[in-house]
Design a protein around this motif. Structure first.
Motif, PDB file in Angstrom:
ATOM      1  N   PHE A 194      -3.114  70.168  -6.448  1.00 34.42           N
ATOM      2  CA  PHE A 194      -2.665  69.076  -7.303  1.00 34.42           C
ATOM      3  C   PHE A 194      -3.890  68.028  -7.444  1.00 34.42           C
ATOM      4  N   GLY A 195      -3.755  67.956  -8.605  1.00 33.24           N
ATOM      5  CA  GLY A 195      -5.098  66.660  -8.955  1.00 33.24           C
ATOM      6  C   GLY A 195      -6.308  67.258  -9.065  1.00 33.24           C
ATOM      7  N   ALA A 244       1.200  71.784   0.145  1.00 34.65           N
ATOM      8  CA  ALA A 244       0.854  70.952  -1.250  1.00 34.65           C
ATOM      9  C   ALA A 244       0.462  69.464  -0.626  1.00 34.65           C
ATOM     10  N   GLY A 245      -0.113  68.754  -1.274  1.00 35.32           N
ATOM     11  CA  GLY A 245      -1.200  67.597  -0.921  1.00 35.32           C
ATOM     12  C   GLY A 245      -1.307  66.954  -2.686  1.00 35.32           C
ATOM     13  N   MET A 246       0.483  65.980  -2.274  1.00 32.11           N
ATOM     14  CA  MET A 246       0.204  64.964  -3.788  1.00 32.11           C
ATOM     15  C   MET A 246       0.422  63.205  -3.412  1.00 32.11           C
ATOM     16  N   ALA A 298       9.702  62.462  -2.696  1.00 34.37           N
ATOM     17  CA  ALA A 298      10.788  62.766  -3.288  1.00 34.37           C
ATOM     18  C   ALA A 298       9.354  64.505  -3.790  1.00 34.37           C
ATOM     19  N   ALA A 299       8.653  63.952  -3.696  1.00 26.16           N
ATOM     20  CA  ALA A 299       8.026  65.326  -4.128  1.00 26.16           C
ATOM     21  C   ALA A 299       7.307  66.160  -3.386  1.00 26.16           C
ATOM     22  N   SER A 300       7.253  65.406  -1.511  1.00 29.87           N
ATOM     23  CA  SER A 300       7.848  66.596  -0.872  1.00 29.87           C
ATOM     24  C   SER A 300       8.205  66.937  -1.272  1.00 29.87           C
ATOM     25  N   VAL A 301       9.877  66.405  -0.526  1.00 28.19           N
ATOM     26  CA  VAL A 301      10.746  67.731  -0.185  1.00 28.19           C
ATOM     27  C   VAL A 301      11.174  68.989  -1.262  1.00 28.19           C
ATOM     28  N   ARG A 327       0.775  67.583   3.036  1.00 27.11           N
ATOM     29  CA  ARG A 327      -0.507  66.667   3.000  1.00 27.11           C
ATOM     30  C   ARG A 327      -0.221  65.389   2.670  1.00 27.11           C
ATOM     31  N   VAL A 328       0.262  64.412   3.463  1.00 24.94           N
ATOM     32  CA  VAL A 328       0.343  62.954   3.254  1.00 24.94           C
ATOM     33  C   VAL A 328      -0.381  61.652   4.137  1.00 24.94           C
TER      34      VAL A 328
END
Length: 298
Positions: free
Chosen positions: A202-203, A233-235, A259-262, A273-274
């Motif tokens: 992402f990105g 997923a890493g946002m 929210a994006a992780s969920v 990844r947060v």
């Protein structure tokens, strides 16, 4: 008696991931905590450059629920300049050595084969490579270890990937084809598929709202249908979240990041990844409780 099962197989449990000293299983989604030991990361640059600050942050993330710590010594935000090899090594190796006994897998976020080798020798359990192990020497650097391999999709390179509007006929199909090619190349080189996880990036060479949200909506479809390797997923705090919330400061994007992780987990991610481990952990515990309740027979 009532039962419920998820639609479209999105929650199919991924196969275990061999990750150095650890074998990761995915009965629940796992959290990768971001530890940037850089002065110029887009979100927390400079906060954890000092070794003691970095160690304290890693320990806090583990207490908050991090299952993996991802250590990076070079920012890969759009337009970021490359860091000299010696400088990157000076940033990351002492931190890896100090955290080796922390009880969770340690990931090195680097595309440089020399950093990969040094990090694995220092105790890293995973290599997180934004180039997807395409650079010369990358496969040789990881071939003789048991480390996990995070293969990311990127169009272009960090210095230029967002200077021009990225173009795809179908971004999901492009990422899926890339993953199929990379997994084939890695396994043909003798690297076990059980060591591989996949990150759609992402990105990284995607339009802020169009491509990124297409990928998130169809995340499960980015994995080739013949594979059960985990998706990562890493946002966290990224501009794709600011674009829809109007939050210009990365630090103000924590609720959007959670929210994006969920959403990612709901659509098939096994690892997120947060930066914000505690908030993400709480949200995923609620998600897990709802899922477990929905799958119960009554």
């Amino acid at each position: 008696m009532l039962s419920s099962s998820p639609p479209n197989g999105l929650h199919t449990v991924a196969q275990p991931l061999q990750c150095g000293r650890f074998t990761l299983t995915f009965e629940r989604p796992l959290i990768m905590g971001i530890l940037n030991v850089t002065p110029d990361s887009f979100s927390d640059g400079g906060r954890f450059v000092a070794r003691e600050a970095a160690l304290a942050q890693a320990e806090a993330m583990i207490r908050d629920g991090a299952d993996i710590i991802d250590i990076g010594g070079e920012s890969t935000r759009p337009g970021a300049p490359p860091v000299p090899l010696d400088e990157e090594l000076e940033r990351v190796i002492p931190v890896i050595e100090a955290l080796r006994a922390a009880g969770v897998p340690l990931s090195i976020d680097s595309y440089k084969p020399a950093v990969m080798r040094a990090a694995l020798n220092a105790g890293a359990d995973m290599v997180n490579d934004i180039w997807g192990f395409r650079r010369e020497g990358a496969l040789d650097a990881v071939r003789d270890s048991a480390c996990g391999l995070c293969v990311m999709h990127m169009l272009g390179e960090p210095q230029t990937m967002q200077l021009h509007e990225p173009v795809y006929l179908d971004v999901v199909e492009a990422v899926r084809e890339f993953f199929g090619e990379r997994v084939g190349t890695l396994t043909d080189a003798g690297l076990a598929v059980e060591r591989i996880c996949l990150d759609p990036g992402f990105g990284f060479g995607k339009s802020v709202t169009g491509h990124n949200y297409d990928l998130l909506a169809r995340l499960a479809d980015t994995r080739p249908s013949t594979l059960r390797v985990p998706l990562l997923a890493g946002m966290s705090r990224k501009s794709m979240l600011g674009a829809v919330t109007g939050r210009t400061r990365p630090a103000d994007r924590v609720p959007a990041s959670v929210a994006a992780s969920v959403c990612a987990v709901e659509r098939g991610a096994s690892i997120v990844r947060v930066h914000d481990v505690a908030a993400t952990s709480d949200a995923l515990k609620v998600w897990q409780a709802v899922r477990n309740a929905g799958n119960c027979t009554q």
